[in-house]
Design an enzyme around this catalytic site. Structure first.
Site, short mmCIF file in Angstrom:
data_model
loop_
_atom_site.label_atom_id
_atom_site.label_comp_id
_atom_site.label_asym_id
_atom_site.label_seq_id
_atom_site.Cartn_x
_atom_site.Cartn_y
_atom_site.Cartn_z
N GLY A 1 0.78 -1.23 0.00
CA GLY A 1 0.00 0.00 0.00
C GLY A 1 0.81 1.27 0.00
O GLY A 1 0.26 2.37 -0.02
N HIS A 2 2.14 1.17 0.02
CA HIS A 2 2.99 2.38 0.14
C HIS A 2 4.15 2.30 -0.82
O HIS A 2 5.26 2.02 -0.39
CB HIS A 2 3.49 2.51 1.57
CG HIS A 2 3.98 3.87 1.91
ND1 HIS A 2 5.29 4.27 1.76
CD2 HIS A 2 3.33 4.94 2.41
CE1 HIS A 2 5.42 5.52 2.18
NE2 HIS A 2 4.26 5.94 2.58
N PHE A 3 4.10 2.55 -1.96
CA PHE A 3 2.98 2.82 -2.85
C PHE A 3 3.01 1.75 -3.92
O PHE A 3 4.08 1.42 -4.39
CB PHE A 3 3.11 4.20 -3.48
CG PHE A 3 3.19 5.32 -2.47
CD1 PHE A 3 2.05 5.79 -1.85
CD2 PHE A 3 4.42 5.87 -2.13
CE1 PHE A 3 2.12 6.82 -0.92
CE2 PHE A 3 4.49 6.91 -1.19
CZ PHE A 3 3.35 7.38 -0.58
#
Length: 154
Positions: free
Chosen positions: A49-51
């Site tokens: 999720g990052h990124f």
């Protein structure tokens, strides 16, 4: 001069996957400094999720890796050793600056120096490098306490 592999680190720190962020201690001079490493892998759960389009290690986790290295330095620097069950608590961070992104495949070199130790409060100067480039620098404060269940204060 001390060093430690992952087994020794796991014996000393309460952190476990996915939050254990120190893979090896290369050098430690108790009361002075520590040099540790964190191997950054694409398999780290935060990269989902990052990124997703450009994986970057979150700055807060770089600071946490530095704090864990500082904890190891504190444990080895404590006069008379650490009592069983004693935990290090992260008290604060000052002057945190991020200079370059940390990406999968990088190796973070965690360099921490003990600045002061007064009345149970430790202050450290910390830097994370990738190769010869500074990725992050900060001042970290911590304290050692017995967990509340054992009569200490958090």
């Amino acid at each position: 001069m001390k060093s430690a592999d992952i087994n020794e680190i796991m014996r000393l720190l309460p952190h476990r996957y996915p939050f254990l962020l120190v893979d090896r201690v290369l050098e430690c001079e108790p009361g002075q400094r520590i040099l540790a490493i964190k191997n950054v892998s694409m398999n780290e759960p935060f990269f989902m999720g990052h990124f997703p389009q450009r994986p970057v290690m979150p700055g807060v986790l770089i600071v946490e890796a530095l704090a864990q290295a500082a904890c190891l330095l504190g444990i080895w620097s404590a006069e008379g050793g650490m009592e069983a069950g004693t935990l290090y608590y992260f008290l604060g961070i000052d002057k945190a600056r991020f200079k370059r992104p940390v990406e999968p495949g990088d190796q973070l070199r965690l360099q921490v120096r003990l600045v002061t130790s007064k009345r149970g409060i430790w202050k450290f100067a910390a830097e994370a490098h990738v190769g010869h480039e500074l990725a992050c620098e900060a001042e970290i404060m911590a304290t050692a306490r017995k967990p509340a269940a054992q009569g200490g204060q958090p």
